[in-house]
Design an enzyme around this catalytic site. Structure first.
Site, PDB file in Angstrom:
ATOM      1  N   GLY A 183       0.859  -1.193   0.000  1.00  0.00           N
ATOM      2  CA  GLY A 183       0.000   0.000   0.000  1.00  0.00           C
ATOM      3  C   GLY A 183       0.888   1.234   0.000  1.00  0.00           C
ATOM      4  O   GLY A 183       0.523   2.287   0.506  1.00  0.00           O
ATOM      5  N   ARG A 204      -2.220   6.770   1.487  1.00  0.00           N
ATOM      6  CA  ARG A 204      -2.025   7.849   2.477  1.00  0.00           C
ATOM      7  C   ARG A 204      -1.098   7.396   3.609  1.00  0.00           C
ATOM      8  O   ARG A 204      -0.145   8.084   3.962  1.00  0.00           O
ATOM      9  CB  ARG A 204      -3.387   8.272   3.065  1.00  0.00           C
ATOM     10  CG  ARG A 204      -4.180   9.211   2.184  1.00  0.00           C
ATOM     11  CD  ARG A 204      -5.503   9.566   2.843  1.00  0.00           C
ATOM     12  NE  ARG A 204      -6.373   8.395   2.882  1.00  0.00           N
ATOM     13  CZ  ARG A 204      -7.310   8.136   1.973  1.00  0.00           C
ATOM     14  NH1 ARG A 204      -7.532   8.969   0.986  1.00  0.00           N
ATOM     15  NH2 ARG A 204      -8.060   7.060   2.052  1.00  0.00           N
ATOM     16  N   MET A 205      -1.371   6.189   4.168  1.00  0.00           N
ATOM     17  CA  MET A 205      -0.501   5.704   5.245  1.00  0.00           C
ATOM     18  C   MET A 205       0.828   5.202   4.701  1.00  0.00           C
ATOM     19  O   MET A 205       1.866   5.360   5.346  1.00  0.00           O
ATOM     20  CB  MET A 205      -1.202   4.571   6.027  1.00  0.00           C
ATOM     21  CG  MET A 205      -2.126   5.033   7.121  1.00  0.00           C
ATOM     22  SD  MET A 205      -1.355   6.163   8.306  1.00  0.00           S
ATOM     23  CE  MET A 205      -0.035   5.166   8.949  1.00  0.00           C
ATOM     24  N   ALA A 238      -3.389  -4.368  14.561  1.00  0.00           N
ATOM     25  CA  ALA A 238      -3.833  -3.311  15.486  1.00  0.00           C
ATOM     26  C   ALA A 238      -4.611  -2.253  14.715  1.00  0.00           C
ATOM     27  O   ALA A 238      -4.057  -1.614  13.829  1.00  0.00           O
ATOM     28  CB  ALA A 238      -2.627  -2.683  16.170  1.00  0.00           C
ATOM     29  N   ASN A 256      -5.475   0.508  15.629  1.00  0.00           N
ATOM     30  CA  ASN A 256      -4.916   1.844  15.870  1.00  0.00           C
ATOM     31  C   ASN A 256      -3.533   1.692  16.481  1.00  0.00           C
ATOM     32  O   ASN A 256      -3.388   1.165  17.579  1.00  0.00           O
ATOM     33  CB  ASN A 256      -5.827   2.665  16.792  1.00  0.00           C
ATOM     34  CG  ASN A 256      -5.456   4.134  16.716  1.00  0.00           C
ATOM     35  OD1 ASN A 256      -4.287   4.487  16.846  1.00  0.00           O
ATOM     36  ND2 ASN A 256      -6.440   4.979  16.498  1.00  0.00           N
ATOM     37  N   HIS A 287     -13.870  11.205  11.328  1.00  0.00           N
ATOM     38  CA  HIS A 287     -12.787  10.922  10.373  1.00  0.00           C
ATOM     39  C   HIS A 287     -13.041  11.645   9.051  1.00  0.00           C
ATOM     40  O   HIS A 287     -14.149  12.113   8.791  1.00  0.00           O
ATOM     41  CB  HIS A 287     -12.672   9.420  10.082  1.00  0.00           C
ATOM     42  CG  HIS A 287     -11.933   8.660  11.139  1.00  0.00           C
ATOM     43  ND1 HIS A 287     -12.558   8.113  12.233  1.00  0.00           N
ATOM     44  CD2 HIS A 287     -10.611   8.370  11.273  1.00  0.00           C
ATOM     45  CE1 HIS A 287     -11.660   7.508  12.991  1.00  0.00           C
ATOM     46  NE2 HIS A 287     -10.463   7.649  12.434  1.00  0.00           N
ATOM     47  N   HIS A 288     -12.009  11.648   8.202  1.00  0.00           N
ATOM     48  CA  HIS A 288     -12.051  12.265   6.878  1.00  0.00           C
ATOM     49  C   HIS A 288     -13.104  11.610   5.976  1.00  0.00           C
ATOM     50  O   HIS A 288     -13.563  10.488   6.250  1.00  0.00           O
ATOM     51  CB  HIS A 288     -10.660  12.155   6.232  1.00  0.00           C
ATOM     52  CG  HIS A 288     -10.139  10.754   6.195  1.00  0.00           C
ATOM     53  ND1 HIS A 288     -10.407   9.899   5.153  1.00  0.00           N
ATOM     54  CD2 HIS A 288      -9.403  10.037   7.094  1.00  0.00           C
ATOM     55  CE1 HIS A 288      -9.828   8.730   5.387  1.00  0.00           C
ATOM     56  NE2 HIS A 288      -9.225   8.779   6.566  1.00  0.00           N
ATOM     57  N   LYS A 322     -12.807   7.832   4.367  1.00  0.00           N
ATOM     58  CA  LYS A 322     -12.750   6.591   5.168  1.00  0.00           C
ATOM     59  C   LYS A 322     -13.858   5.640   4.738  1.00  0.00           C
ATOM     60  O   LYS A 322     -15.001   6.057   4.557  1.00  0.00           O
ATOM     61  CB  LYS A 322     -12.861   6.921   6.662  1.00  0.00           C
ATOM     62  CG  LYS A 322     -12.662   5.691   7.530  1.00  0.00           C
ATOM     63  CD  LYS A 322     -12.310   6.032   8.949  1.00  0.00           C
ATOM     64  CE  LYS A 322     -12.194   4.778   9.815  1.00  0.00           C
ATOM     65  NZ  LYS A 322     -11.060   3.930   9.435  1.00  0.00           N
ATOM     66  N   GLY A 338     -12.340   1.212  13.404  1.00  0.00           N
ATOM     67  CA  GLY A 338     -11.856   0.066  14.182  1.00  0.00           C
ATOM     68  C   GLY A 338     -11.505   0.486  15.608  1.00  0.00           C
ATOM     69  O   GLY A 338     -11.696  -0.277  16.559  1.00  0.00           O
ATOM     70  N   THR A 339     -11.006   1.705  15.750  1.00  0.00           N
ATOM     71  CA  THR A 339     -10.628   2.206  17.083  1.00  0.00           C
ATOM     72  C   THR A 339     -11.856   2.396  17.961  1.00  0.00           C
ATOM     73  O   THR A 339     -11.854   2.022  19.142  1.00  0.00           O
ATOM     74  CB  THR A 339      -9.886   3.547  16.926  1.00  0.00           C
ATOM     75  OG1 THR A 339      -8.759   3.313  16.088  1.00  0.00           O
ATOM     76  CG2 THR A 339      -9.442   4.101  18.269  1.00  0.00           C
TER      77      THR A 339
HETATM   78  P1  NAD Z   1      -5.389   4.452   1.112  1.00  0.00           P
HETATM   79  O1  NAD Z   1      -6.565   4.053   0.255  1.00  0.00           O
HETATM   80  O2  NAD Z   1      -4.834   5.815   0.951  1.00  0.00           O
HETATM   81  O3  NAD Z   1      -4.169   3.407   0.887  1.00  0.00           O
HETATM   82  C1  NAD Z   1      -4.366   2.022   0.693  1.00  0.00           C
HETATM   83  C2  NAD Z   1      -3.370   1.578  -0.355  1.00  0.00           C
HETATM   84  O4  NAD Z   1      -3.436   0.168  -0.486  1.00  0.00           O
HETATM   85  C3  NAD Z   1      -3.667   2.185  -1.743  1.00  0.00           C
HETATM   86  O5  NAD Z   1      -2.519   2.825  -2.259  1.00  0.00           O
HETATM   87  C4  NAD Z   1      -4.085   0.980  -2.553  1.00  0.00           C
HETATM   88  O6  NAD Z   1      -3.733   1.091  -3.938  1.00  0.00           O
HETATM   89  C5  NAD Z   1      -3.306  -0.131  -1.865  1.00  0.00           C
HETATM   90  N1  NAD Z   1      -3.856  -1.448  -2.188  1.00  0.00           N
HETATM   91  C6  NAD Z   1      -5.151  -1.798  -2.353  1.00  0.00           C
HETATM   92  N2  NAD Z   1      -5.255  -3.095  -2.718  1.00  0.00           N
HETATM   93  C7  NAD Z   1      -3.989  -3.571  -2.779  1.00  0.00           C
HETATM   94  C8  NAD Z   1      -3.441  -4.845  -3.116  1.00  0.00           C
HETATM   95  N3  NAD Z   1      -4.226  -5.884  -3.452  1.00  0.00           N
HETATM   96  N4  NAD Z   1      -2.105  -4.973  -3.084  1.00  0.00           N
HETATM   97  C9  NAD Z   1      -1.290  -3.933  -2.753  1.00  0.00           C
HETATM   98  N5  NAD Z   1      -1.751  -2.697  -2.432  1.00  0.00           N
HETATM   99  C10 NAD Z   1      -3.088  -2.529  -2.440  1.00  0.00           C
HETATM  100  O7  NAD Z   1      -5.834   4.171   2.603  1.00  0.00           O
HETATM  101  P2  NAD Z   1      -5.135   4.679   3.958  1.00  0.00           P
HETATM  102  O8  NAD Z   1      -5.818   5.899   4.448  1.00  0.00           O
HETATM  103  O9  NAD Z   1      -3.659   4.665   3.781  1.00  0.00           O
HETATM  104  O10 NAD Z   1      -5.567   3.508   4.952  1.00  0.00           O
HETATM  105  C11 NAD Z   1      -5.166   2.169   4.709  1.00  0.00           C
HETATM  106  C12 NAD Z   1      -5.674   1.282   5.844  1.00  0.00           C
HETATM  107  O11 NAD Z   1      -5.033   1.646   7.067  1.00  0.00           O
HETATM  108  C13 NAD Z   1      -7.179   1.361   6.092  1.00  0.00           C
HETATM  109  O12 NAD Z   1      -7.647   0.074   6.446  1.00  0.00           O
HETATM  110  C14 NAD Z   1      -7.270   2.317   7.269  1.00  0.00           C
HETATM  111  O13 NAD Z   1      -8.449   2.190   8.003  1.00  0.00           O
HETATM  112  C15 NAD Z   1      -6.049   1.869   8.036  1.00  0.00           C
HETATM  113  N6  NAD Z   1      -5.493   2.807   9.031  1.00  0.00           N
HETATM  114  C16 NAD Z   1      -5.057   2.243  10.186  1.00  0.00           C
HETATM  115  C17 NAD Z   1      -4.426   3.016  11.137  1.00  0.00           C
HETATM  116  C18 NAD Z   1      -3.889   2.336  12.369  1.00  0.00           C
HETATM  117  O14 NAD Z   1      -3.277   2.993  13.230  1.00  0.00           O
HETATM  118  N7  NAD Z   1      -4.039   1.025  12.501  1.00  0.00           N
HETATM  119  C19 NAD Z   1      -4.253   4.385  10.932  1.00  0.00           C
HETATM  120  C20 NAD Z   1      -4.691   4.937   9.728  1.00  0.00           C
HETATM  121  C21 NAD Z   1      -5.300   4.123   8.763  1.00  0.00           C
END
Ligand code: NAD
Length: 266
Positions: free
Chosen positions: A7, A11-12, A121, A123, A154-155, A158, A164-165
């Site tokens: 990914g 964003r992350m 996790a 969060n 959230h934004h 989402k 999840g948190t």
């Molecule tokens: P995002 O949509 O910006 O990024 C997700 C990325 O995954 C994209 O670039 C997408 O192309 C890629 N992706 C999708 N399918 C794929 C595949 N089969 N193989 C490889 N890459 C693939 O989303 P985001 O805002 O970065 O959030 C991602 C996840 O992280 C969400 O589930 C979000 O809820 C979670 N999140 C968790 C926390 C935490 O602390 N645990 C914090 C923020 C976001």
């Protein structure tokens, strides 16, 4: 410790690249995106605004993981399960922040974790995990005399609601109060829906703009109210928590761990 990020163009993913570069003892060796993503073939550092790193974004997870020790995955549960299958096959560790696992998906993840150590996790923030601990204490002290309501913001991009948190916060409070979260969570009030049930935990979501993530748990009593809130100002603290989880996971036995394990809050 060699880290690959899946990914990577998300964003992350971008914040994780910066966090891995900053973390002592971690080295970025791979960046993966979904097949057909427009940034496949580009330098992951340039895409993340971190300068050229010589790590090309690829769609080939299995080949990328040959060199890496751990996969950092912030994608979506169905993708994470496929990534877990590859990591379990290769004997590589996985740290995932993906949210929105169904109980069935969680069970599937547990099967893969019989072979490899995994951190799952919803969060990764140290502050949010401190809140989980505080919520348990608050529920223990306040007991059944206070109504519990959870509001999260959230934004507008989402995909899952409630977050999840927020769900984890509801579970922590419900467990402490001897209730089953799935029975007492109330996601919707509209029209003449009757008085609030004493045991229920209200779950409300707000979506808009670029809010990184805010959670407040209200304990509402007669003539007084306690609010435990966490506000995320940027995604970097999730990414820092994730790199901390990678380091902690090294040498651990197979199984599923969470941030309470990583921070030794249990
Ligand atoms: P995002 O949509 O910006 O990024 C997700 C990325 O995954 C994209 O670039 C997408 O192309 C890629 N992706 C999708 N399918 C794929 C595949 N089969 N193989 C490889 N890459 C693939 O989303 P985001 O805002 O970065 O959030 C991602 C996840 O992280 C969400 O589930 C979000 O809820 C979670 N999140 C968790 C926390 C935490 O602390 N645990 C914090 C923020 C976001």
């Amino acid at each position: 410790m060699k880290v690959a990020i899946v990914g990577a163009a998300g964003r992350m993913g971008g914040r994780l690249i910066h966090a891995v570069l900053e973390a002592e003892g971690l080295e970025l060796t791979g960046a993966i995106e979904r097949a057909g993503h427009p940034q496949i073939g580009l330098d992951a550092g340039l895409v993340a605004g971190a300068g050229e790193l010589g790590v090309t974004i690829s769609a080939d997870l299995a080949t990328t993981m040959i060199e890496a020790d751990v996969l950092l995955d912030f994608t979506f549960p169905d993708v994470t399960l496929k990534n877990l299958a590859v990591c379990a096959e290769l004997g590589k560790m996985l740290v995932s922040g993906s949210t929105g696992f169904t109980p069935e998906q969680r069970n599937e993840a547990e099967k893969f974790a019989e072979k490899i150590p995994v951190v799952l996790a919803p969060n990764m923030s140290v502050g949010v995990n401190a809140c989980f601990k505080l919520l348990k204490e608050a529920a223990k002290i306040l007991g059944d005399d206070f109504d519990v309501e959870i509001v999260e913001l959230h934004h507008n991009k989402k995909k899952d609601s409630p977050s999840g948190t927020a769900v984890r916060m509801g579970e922590v409070v419900a467990d402490q109060l001897g209730r089953d979260y799935n029975q007492v969570a109330n996601f919707h009030r509209e029209g003449i829906c009757g008085e609030r049930g004493h045991a229920e935990i209200g779950m409300q979501t707000v979506r808009g703009g670029d809010i990184v993530g805010e959670h407040t748990v209200y304990f509402i009593g007669m003539g007084e109210r306690i609010e435990i809130s966490h506000r995320a100002m940027s995604r970097d603290m999730f990414a820092r928590g994730a790199t901390r989880a990678c380091k902690w996971l090294s040498g651990k036995a197979p199984g599923i761990y969470d941030m309470q394990d990583v921070l030794e809050l249990k």
